[in-house]
Enzyme design. Structure first.
Site, PDB file in Angstrom:
ATOM      1  N   ASN A 158      -0.459  -3.650  -1.663  1.00  0.00           N
ATOM      2  CA  ASN A 158      -0.010  -4.134  -2.967  1.00  0.00           C
ATOM      3  C   ASN A 158       0.977  -5.280  -2.834  1.00  0.00           C
ATOM      4  O   ASN A 158       0.864  -6.296  -3.512  1.00  0.00           O
ATOM      5  CB  ASN A 158       0.638  -2.997  -3.751  1.00  0.00           C
ATOM      6  CG  ASN A 158      -0.375  -2.211  -4.549  1.00  0.00           C
ATOM      7  OD1 ASN A 158      -0.806  -2.652  -5.603  1.00  0.00           O
ATOM      8  ND2 ASN A 158      -0.784  -1.084  -4.018  1.00  0.00           N
ATOM      9  N   SER A 176      -2.711   6.148   4.175  1.00  0.00           N
ATOM     10  CA  SER A 176      -2.865   5.693   2.791  1.00  0.00           C
ATOM     11  C   SER A 176      -1.506   5.326   2.209  1.00  0.00           C
ATOM     12  O   SER A 176      -1.364   4.339   1.487  1.00  0.00           O
ATOM     13  CB  SER A 176      -3.545   6.761   1.957  1.00  0.00           C
ATOM     14  OG  SER A 176      -2.711   7.888   1.853  1.00  0.00           O
ATOM     15  N   ARG A 194      -1.262   1.520   1.154  1.00  0.00           N
ATOM     16  CA  ARG A 194      -1.182   1.258  -0.287  1.00  0.00           C
ATOM     17  C   ARG A 194       0.007   0.337  -0.582  1.00  0.00           C
ATOM     18  O   ARG A 194      -0.118  -0.669  -1.270  1.00  0.00           O
ATOM     19  CB  ARG A 194      -1.029   2.555  -1.054  1.00  0.00           C
ATOM     20  CG  ARG A 194      -0.939   2.332  -2.562  1.00  0.00           C
ATOM     21  CD  ARG A 194      -0.713   3.615  -3.311  1.00  0.00           C
ATOM     22  NE  ARG A 194      -1.763   4.587  -3.057  1.00  0.00           N
ATOM     23  CZ  ARG A 194      -1.627   5.663  -2.298  1.00  0.00           C
ATOM     24  NH1 ARG A 194      -0.470   5.908  -1.720  1.00  0.00           N
ATOM     25  NH2 ARG A 194      -2.617   6.492  -2.112  1.00  0.00           N
TER      26      ARG A 194
END
Lengths: 261, 156
Positions: free
Chosen positions: A206, A198, A202
């Site tokens: 992004n 994660s 992440r």
């Protein structure tokens, strides 16, 4: 989208999302991602080291003030979350925060600027120039960081709790009954693996999305200028936030690794 | 997503940078910050102490001033009393001196008057005798008429 009218939007975007690569398969290296990453890390260390060498407890200079603000911010973040004694976590967090911040900031460099500079300087045809300057939009970079953090999580879990304690933590919860220990182990292993995954995804997601939108905006012609501006302004939030989240989660995971149940 | 050696390169760079940061960047900076915090804390404590000291000193000064005023008042009081006493004493002495001088004067005047009176008597007696001689055209025998003369002198 000045890189040539002969390209379709799709070709343009695909071209810009390709890395400058040497080698094949797993042995390949993305020179642009890794190069920019190392360069920005050196920028960070050079600036901070120059301040550290001259650091004075007296009246600080302006650069020292700026650096101390960052260091103080990281130190506060670490102290508010991690309560043990560890010489590594604070400098680790500082490195992650500033380095990731600098790498994310490459998102603000206009997407066609670097290829055109290279084209202008070397005369290479634009179609042959691959330059993806945002290292954190490359999963290799974010997974490299997350893997480092993951190794530290495992290392400190074992160091603090011992191999037995660590295994006990993986197997005896959340269900207390011995027959459910294998289930526990699977659940806890997934939890454990989800952390670096994660963390890496992440950040990568992004920044990759941000880069992609910049590329999309670059294909809409003249109106791209105000839209670019808006998207870049929006990244005033995204860029520091993602750096902060990466740092904060690292601290949280490492303090969890230090907690003895 | 193609994962390749870039990841390993990044991992190595990460390790090297973190170690460098831990050894050469973080300790001096955080040391300087904490040292400065200590200095500032000391300074604040010192200024607090100084403010308290000042307050105490002011209180002390006020009380000393009050005391001094009271003392000054008592000194002035005593001085006034002393002055009054001196004035009284001086007045008494002056009165006595005056009386003494007056008495002396009176006495002197008295003796002077007596002396003058005596002289006058004598002169009057002589004049009386001379007058009488002229009237009688002959001398009066002082010895023979001394009783008259003495009587005359006594009557004057």
């Amino acid at each position: 989208m000045s890189s040539g009218a002969e390209l379709t939007s799709q070709e343009y975007i695909t071209h810009h999302l390709a890395n400058l690569k040497v080698g094949d398969g797993f042995m390949a290296v993305h020179l642009d991602s890794l190069g920019w990453s190392v360069f920005l890390g050196l920028v960070f260390l050079t600036i901070f080291r120059s301040v550290a060498k001259k650091a004075t407890p007296g009246v600080p200079g302006k650069l020292q003030c700026a650096v101390e603000m960052v260091v103080g911010f990281v130190d506060d973040s670490v102290k508010s979350t991690f309560h043990g004694k560890n010489e590594l976590i604070a400098p680790l967090s500082l490195t992650i925060f500033v380095w990731v911040l600098l790498m994310n900031s490459m998102d603000w460099v206009p997407v066609d600027l670097l290829p055109h500079l290279i084209h202008w300087a070397t005369g290479m045809p634009l179609a042959d120039i691959y330059m993806k300057p945002v290292p954190t939009a490359d999963p290799n970079i974010t997974f490299g960081l997350a893997l480092g953090v993951f190794i530290l999580i495992i290392f400190y879990s074992i160091k603090v709790k011992g191999v037995g304690g660590f295994m006990k933590e993986l197997t005896t919860q959340p269900f207390g009954h011995w027959s459910l220990y294998p289930v526990n182990f699977i659940l806890e292993t997934v939890t454990m693996l989800a952390r670096p995954l994660s963390l890496a995804l992440r950040l990568f997601g992004n920044l990759y999305a941000g880069e992609l939108i910049f590329l999309l905006i670059a294909t809409i012609g003249l109106f791209q200028l105000p839209v670019h501006f808006l998207w870049a302004a929006f990244h005033l939030l995204v860029i520091p936030l993602q750096a902060f989240i990466f740092m904060m989660l690292t601290i949280v995971y490492l303090s969890l690794a230090h907690e003895d149940h | 997503m193609d994962i390749n050696m870039t990841l390993v390169g990044q991992l190595i760079a990460f390790v090297v940078f973190v170690i460098f940061c831990m050894k050469y960047v973080w300790p001096p900076i955080i040391g300087a910050i904490e040292e400065r915090q200590a200095i500032i804390a000391d300074g604040l404590a010192a200024s607090d102490r100084a403010a308290k000291d000042l307050e105490l000193a002011q209180e002390k000064a006020t009380s000393q001033l009050k005391e001094a005023k009271i003392q000054a008042a008592s000194i002035v009081d005593a001085a006034k009393k002393h002055e009054a006493k001196i004035v009284e004493e001086t007045a008494g002495k002056a009165q006595a001196e005056k009386e003494r001088i007056l008495a002396t004067g009176h006495a002197e005047i008295e003796t002077e008057r007596n002396r003058a009176r005596e002289e006058l008597r004598k002169e009057v007696a002589i004049l009386a005798v001379a007058g009488a001689e002229k009237i009688l055209e002959r001398s009066i025998d002082g010895a023979a008429h001394s009783d008259i003369l003495d009587k005359l002198v006594a009557e004057l």
